[in-house]
Design a protein around this motif. Structure first.
Motif, short mmCIF file in Angstrom:
data_model
loop_
_atom_site.label_atom_id
_atom_site.label_comp_id
_atom_site.label_asym_id
_atom_site.label_seq_id
_atom_site.Cartn_x
_atom_site.Cartn_y
_atom_site.Cartn_z
N GLU A 116 38.49 44.76 65.62
CA GLU A 116 37.25 44.85 64.86
C GLU A 116 37.38 45.79 63.67
OE1 GLU A 116 34.07 44.00 68.48
OE2 GLU A 116 34.24 46.01 67.59
N ARG A 117 38.12 46.88 63.83
CA ARG A 117 38.33 47.80 62.71
C ARG A 117 39.12 47.13 61.60
NH1 ARG A 117 40.24 51.52 65.45
NH2 ARG A 117 42.46 51.16 65.10
N ARG A 118 40.14 46.37 62.00
CA ARG A 118 40.92 45.67 60.98
C ARG A 118 40.08 44.60 60.27
NH1 ARG A 118 46.01 42.45 63.14
NH2 ARG A 118 44.27 41.18 63.94
N TYR A 119 39.19 43.94 61.05
CA TYR A 119 38.31 42.93 60.44
C TYR A 119 37.33 43.56 59.44
CZ TYR A 119 34.45 39.60 60.05
OH TYR A 119 33.47 38.79 59.57
N GLN A 120 36.80 44.72 59.81
CA GLN A 120 35.86 45.40 58.92
C GLN A 120 36.56 45.85 57.65
OE1 GLN A 120 32.73 45.39 59.75
NE2 GLN A 120 32.00 46.42 57.90
N GLU A 121 37.80 46.35 57.78
CA GLU A 121 38.56 46.79 56.59
C GLU A 121 38.85 45.60 55.67
OE1 GLU A 121 40.92 50.51 58.75
OE2 GLU A 121 41.99 48.67 58.15
N GLU A 122 39.26 44.49 56.27
CA GLU A 122 39.53 43.30 55.44
C GLU A 122 38.26 42.79 54.77
OE1 GLU A 122 43.23 41.55 58.16
OE2 GLU A 122 41.29 40.52 58.08
N LYS A 123 37.13 42.88 55.50
CA LYS A 123 35.87 42.43 54.92
C LYS A 123 35.45 43.30 53.76
CE LYS A 123 31.07 41.46 56.16
NZ LYS A 123 30.07 41.49 57.26
N GLU A 124 35.58 44.64 53.91
CA GLU A 124 35.22 45.55 52.82
C GLU A 124 36.14 45.34 51.61
OE1 GLU A 124 33.55 49.18 55.64
OE2 GLU A 124 35.38 49.42 54.44
N LYS A 125 37.43 45.13 51.90
CA LYS A 125 38.36 44.88 50.81
C LYS A 125 37.99 43.60 50.06
CE LYS A 125 43.30 44.30 49.86
NZ LYS A 125 44.65 44.23 50.46
N TYR A 126 37.59 42.58 50.83
CA TYR A 126 37.19 41.32 50.20
C TYR A 126 35.92 41.49 49.37
CZ TYR A 126 35.68 36.46 49.85
OH TYR A 126 35.27 35.25 49.38
N ARG A 127 34.95 42.28 49.90
CA ARG A 127 33.71 42.50 49.15
C ARG A 127 33.94 43.31 47.88
NH1 ARG A 127 30.70 38.42 50.35
NH2 ARG A 127 30.05 38.34 52.54
N GLN A 128 34.92 44.23 47.93
CA GLN A 128 35.23 44.97 46.73
C GLN A 128 35.88 44.11 45.67
OE1 GLN A 128 37.61 48.29 47.95
NE2 GLN A 128 35.91 49.35 48.99
N GLU A 129 36.73 43.20 46.13
CA GLU A 129 37.37 42.31 45.17
C GLU A 129 36.42 41.23 44.65
OE1 GLU A 129 41.86 42.61 47.15
OE2 GLU A 129 40.72 40.74 47.23
N ARG A 130 35.55 40.74 45.54
CA ARG A 130 34.60 39.69 45.16
C ARG A 130 33.18 40.12 45.55
NH1 ARG A 130 37.76 34.23 47.28
NH2 ARG A 130 39.68 34.53 46.06
N PRO A 131 32.57 41.03 44.85
CA PRO A 131 31.21 41.50 45.23
C PRO A 131 30.17 40.41 44.99
CG PRO A 131 31.83 42.41 43.11
CD PRO A 131 33.06 41.69 43.62
N LYS A 132 29.04 40.54 45.75
CA LYS A 132 27.92 39.62 45.57
C LYS A 132 27.20 39.92 44.25
CE LYS A 132 26.82 38.88 50.46
NZ LYS A 132 25.76 38.98 51.49
N LEU A 133 26.46 38.91 43.78
CA LEU A 133 25.69 39.08 42.55
C LEU A 133 24.60 40.14 42.72
CD1 LEU A 133 25.40 37.93 39.68
CD2 LEU A 133 23.70 36.34 40.57
N GLN A 134 24.02 40.23 43.92
CA GLN A 134 22.98 41.22 44.19
C GLN A 134 23.54 42.64 44.09
OE1 GLN A 134 21.26 40.73 48.00
NE2 GLN A 134 19.72 42.32 47.75
N GLN A 135 24.81 42.85 44.56
CA GLN A 135 25.41 44.16 44.51
C GLN A 135 25.79 44.56 43.10
OE1 GLN A 135 28.67 43.82 47.20
NE2 GLN A 135 27.39 43.94 49.06
N LEU A 136 26.12 43.58 42.27
CA LEU A 136 26.50 43.90 40.89
C LEU A 136 25.37 44.57 40.13
CD1 LEU A 136 28.53 40.72 39.89
CD2 LEU A 136 29.43 43.01 40.27
N PHE A 137 24.12 44.16 40.43
CA PHE A 137 22.96 44.67 39.68
C PHE A 137 22.12 45.64 40.50
CE2 PHE A 137 23.38 41.99 36.03
CZ PHE A 137 24.02 40.85 36.49
N SER A 138 22.67 46.21 41.57
CA SER A 138 21.89 47.13 42.41
C SER A 138 21.51 48.39 41.65
CB SER A 138 22.67 47.46 43.68
OG SER A 138 23.90 48.07 43.33
N ASP A 139 22.47 48.95 40.87
CA ASP A 139 22.15 50.17 40.12
C ASP A 139 21.11 49.91 39.04
OD1 ASP A 139 24.98 50.10 37.82
OD2 ASP A 139 23.87 48.50 38.85
N VAL A 140 21.17 48.71 38.46
CA VAL A 140 20.18 48.38 37.42
C VAL A 140 18.81 48.19 38.06
CG1 VAL A 140 19.62 46.77 35.59
CG2 VAL A 140 22.01 47.28 36.09
#
Length: 923
Positions: A116-140
């Motif tokens: 599960e730890r390895r899955y979470q790390e791979e998922k976070e790495k994937y989200r960093q490389e391909r973030p969602k559109l909602q996350q791109l504009f969160s600071d805005v």
């Protein structure tokens, strides 16, 4: 002959599952080699002697036909599945599988956390490389918290991204076919049955180039005009008869035809289903009248009137003893046929009142109606409805005779007895009412009618006695006395002109079923209810009755005085207040109201005497001291006023007394004495902000040389009274007069910090920026103020007119949502309609504003200015009269003009004129 041996039935059959031979004799089970197979390993060479039989062809090809689908793939056994899938699955195999499964589960739990730890790390790495559109504009999106409503509303609208051809599609063009083409088509299809004489003589002619012989040119426009002319001629011929009376409307005949079409717009399938269901009901129970009535009405709704008539007549055949079906048949039939239907109905149901009434309604002549009703009364002499209908058609004398007979046939009808009493003379009416009481001893209306009769003939002394007898008689006959019903009867008596009867009813029933602790509240509520219904005499009697049992209640006297002021005369008002000050001598407000009424009536000596008596009852009363001073100053007795104030400062010194003393000297232009009194007052009452305001205003009035002293006075006052908003505003106004915008802005900032959520300070800041020319900054300040004070009507009213004209309407809608019952917002909406020249709408909203709050002088001034420009003289006079009667005391412009020392003797009407002159017309 040898007997044939019989075999047992179980011979040759396989043994049952679990069968052990000899178990019943004590034998035990054992296993042989044949049970477990040959003792040979898999790699041994097979014995040819025991070779298995040859396989069939289809069994040999099983390996070739193995399903290679991915869903059939097993990680352990491949595509073919288990090697032992055809063998028996025994308990040993099940236990082994459970053991292996438990081992796999244990191993899986050991690796679960790491997996599960390895899955979470791979998922976070994937989200960093391909973030969602909602996350791109969160600071805005987080920064949207700082966006004001004004900035949000000023965002431009999204434009149309389509190209020009898509945005502006070309409309399809239709070119009408020319008449020549139509004429050519007619000639091409033209046929003739006659032979030309020249063709008979010469044998015919050949048309050159194979074309048809053209006929005469046809003009389609002339054909249309001729057709219209022909229709008009026919309509004119039909429109007028020989006598000249119009029988056809040539302009409305199409409308008439349209009205003849069925008006039902529902689904025809629903009609069919309903028709089928009703038909089933009729056939199942033909003697059920509602089925026939519903069927007829269904056909009527869909426009089939004749079918409805046929159905209802069939229903009358099946249900001849039901009056509803006969009434429905009479309704559906034409007038001449309806009479026949009613005639048949009367024969079937001679005791039906409804059918007799319908028969009378179908008659056109009054004489025929009378005949029908008299025949009905012969059949049903005890019907009150028939007697009422018959009496209404007769004249007074015949009606009296019929009513005499009616009360004999219907002795329990109160309406008939009362009607007869109204038609009789005084003596006969008394006899009639006495007989009515004998027959109906439990009805109160007969007693009330008797009291009205006595009052109408001038016997007012009998009214109270009759009401007392009525209550006693009804109580003896076990009738519950409902005070609400009796009060309602009293209100109706007053509206009918029987005032003494109404008063007697109130006096005798007002205290019934009312607990002593609830008396005052109940009676006040009853009086208010009578006022709302316009029964002022009833309300006056209730107040008098309440004062009799609660003579020392000041609130009761105040409510009664307010009632007399609105609905009574000045004499009644002063008489009531004179009695009030006797019963409540410690109530200062009652003395002041009486003195003011006498002063307004022009009786100054009597007003002085009233104040003197009030001062004796309330020694050293501040209110009475100041009222006496105002009375003397209004009558130009300034020396007496100054003397009274001097005595008041000596005997009952208060901050208000000092303020009035300074104010009087200031108005009389005696500034030295005013400043001396101020210094003396500030030593004792330094926390009274109005004294500091007056000091600063007096210093500012003396010219620019005293501006600094005025500023110091204001600053000192603010130190002593930091929560006084008018004091802050006067300081800001002083800085603006000296053109010190920066200091004024700084003072407003300090004031807002010390007094948060104060709309007056925010409004002053907005107007300051507008004065300085910073309109955009003013809008920002206004937005901040509205965030801090979302329900401030003054800010919303200012915001409406700071918008551009197209946005004002939407802003006014927002203002009404936030401050629906704020007079400033309603006045701003009225001005908005005024700027759009919607006069009636503006007048309606101005009226709503002054009804909501009558103490705001600015609203009255705006309304009066509007009427001066767009109203009649009567409307202008009405607004001015109402303003004078309400005497408003608040409002920014109103207070600035009314408290100016130059206008200290002006009345409300004169102040209204000055305020209206300074109000600008909205643009």
């Amino acid at each position: 002959m040898a007997t044939k041996k019989r075999n047992k039935a179980f011979m040759g059959m396989s043994a049952p599952l679990g069968y052990v031979p000899g178990l019943g004799r004590g034998a035990t089970g054992f296993t042989t080699r044949s049970d477990i197979g040959p003792a040979r390993e898999t790699g041994d060479i097979s014995d040819e002697r025991h070779a298995p039989p040859n396989k069939r062809r289809d069994e040999e090809n099983d390996d070739d036909d193995t399903d290679l689908n991915d869903s059939n793939f097993d990680e352990e056994f491949g595509y073919g599945g288990s090697l032992f899938k055809n063998d028996l699955y025994e308990k040993d195999d099940e236990e082994a599988d459970k053991i292996y499964e438990s081992i796999d589960k244990r191993m899986d739990e050991k690796r679960k956390e790491r997996r599960e730890r390895r899955y979470q790390e791979e998922k976070e790495k994937y989200r960093q490389e391909r973030p969602k559109l909602q996350q791109l504009f969160s600071d805005v999106k987080r920064k949207l918290e700082d966006v004001t409503e004004e900035e949000w509303m000023s965002l431009p609208e999204v434009g149309d991204a389509r190209n020009k051809r898509q945005r502006n599609p070309r409309e399809e063009k239709y070119t009408p076919v020319p008449d020549s083409v139509l004429a050519k088509a007619v000639s091409a299809n033209e046929q003739t049955t006659a032979i030309d004489a020249r063709e008979q003589r010469y044998g015919g002619f050949a048309t050159p180039m194979g074309m048809s012989t053209p006929s005469e040119e046809i003009e389609m426009v002339k054909i249309g005009q001729a057709r219209s002319t022909l229709i008009n001629v026919k309509l004119k011929q039909v429109a007028d008869s020989v006598t000249g009376q119009t029988v056809v409307d040539p302009k409305g005949y199409l409308t008439d035809l349209q009205s003849m079409l069925p008006s039902y717009g529902g689904d025809i399938n629903d009609v069919k289903k309903a028709r089928l269901l009703l038909k089933s009901v009729r056939e199942t129970n033909p003697s059920h009248p509602p089925a026939w009535i519903a069927s007829a009405r269904l056909e009527e709704v869909v426009g089939k009137l004749q079918a409805a008539r046929n159905l209802i007549m069939r229903g009358t055949d099946h249900c001849p003893k039901n009056e509803d079906i006969w009434l429905e048949a009479a309704r559906l039939m034409p007038l001449d046929l309806a009479r026949g239907v009613v005639t048949h109905a009367v024969r079937q149901l001679p005791q039906s009142v409804k059918i007799w009434v319908k028969a009378a309604d179908l008659e056109q002549e009054p004489k025929a109606k009378k005949q029908v009703l008299r025949r009905a009364l012969e059949q049903v002499p005890n019907s009150v409805r028939l007697w009422k209908a018959a009496v209404e058609l007769e004249d007074e004398e015949d009606a009296r005779i019929m009513l005499s007979r009616a009360v004999e046939c219907c002795p329990t009808s109160v309406d008939l007895w009362l009607a007869l009493a109204r038609l009789e003379t005084y003596e006969n009416a008394r006899r009639v009412l006495n007989k009515a009481r004998e027959h109906i001893p439990t009805d109160r209306q007969i007693w009330i009618m008797a009291t009205k009769l006595e009052e109408a003939n001038g016997n007012n002394a009998m009214v109270d006695r009759l009401i007392e007898r009525a209550l006693a008689s009804l109580t003896a006959n076990m009738v519950e006395i409902n005070r609400e019903h009796w009060i309602k009867d009293a209100v109706e008596c007053e509206k009918a002109g029987s005032v003494h009867t109404a008063q007697a009813l109130i006096r005798n029933v007002i205290g019934i079923n009312v607990e002593e602790e609830d008396q005052l509240a109940t009676w006040m509520e009853d009086a208010q209810s009578c006022q709302n219904e316009g029964a002022y005499e009833c309300a006056r009697v209730i107040y008098a009755h309440a004062r009799k049992y609660h003579p020392t209640q000041t609130n009761l006297w105040l409510d009664a005085a307010d009632f007399e002021k609105k609905h009574g005369t000045r004499e009644q008002y002063e008489e009531l207040l004179s009695a009030a000050v006797v019963n409540c001598p410690k109530a200062e407000v009652l003395w002041l109201m009486l003195a003011k009424s006498q002063w307004l009536a022009g009786n100054v000596p009597l007003s002085r005497a009233t104040l003197s008596a009030g001062f004796k009852a309330n020694p050293n009363s501040e209110e009475i001291w100041l009222a006496a001073v105002k009375l003397e100053s209004e009558n130009n007795e300034y020396d007496k006023a100054i003397s009274l104030l001097k005595n008041a400062r000596r005997n009952a010194p208060t901050a208000r007394v000092y303020m009035k003393s300074v104010r009087l000297n200031w108005c009389l232009n005696d500034l030295s004495d005013a400043r001396t009194l101020l210094e003396e007052a500030l030593k004792s009452y330094g926390d009274f902000p109005k004294l500091w305001m007056m000091k600063g205003q007096i210093l500012a009035q003396q010219g620019p040389a005293s501006f600094e002293a005025a500023r110091e006075a204001y600053m000192e006052g603010i130190k002593r009274c930091p929560t006084s908003i008018p004091l802050w505003l006067l300081l800001v106004q002083l800085e603006l007069e000296r053109e010190q915008l920066i200091k004024a802005r700084a003072n407003l900032e300090k004031a807002r910090l010390r007094n948060p959520a104060t709309p007056e300070l925010w409004l002053a800041s907005v107007r300051l920026e507008v004065t300085a020319g910073n309109v955009q900054q003013a809008k920002v300040m206004l937005a901040r103020g509205m965030q801090e004070c979302p329900t401030a009507g003054t800010l919303w009213a200012e915001a409406i007119f700071m918008e551009n004209r197209p946005q004002r309407k939407s802003k006014s809608v927002d203002a009404l949502k936030k401050c629906e019952h704020d007079p400033y917002v309603l006045t701003a909406v009225s001005k908005l309609f005024w700027s759009e020249r919607r006069i009636d709408k503006a007048r309606e909203w101005f009226t709503r504003a002054i009804k909501l709050e009558t103490d705001i002088g600015d609203c009255w001034a705006a309304f009066y200015k509007f009427e001066l420009m767009h109203g009649t003289e009567q409307q202008q006079a009405d607004v001015k009269k109402k303003c004078i009667s309400f005497e408003p005391r608040h409002g920014e412009l109103w207070c600035r003009i009314a408290k100016d020392v130059r206008n200290w003797k002006l009345k409300a009407g004169e102040i209204l004129e000055l305020c209206a002159a300074q109000i600008s017309v909205p643009d």
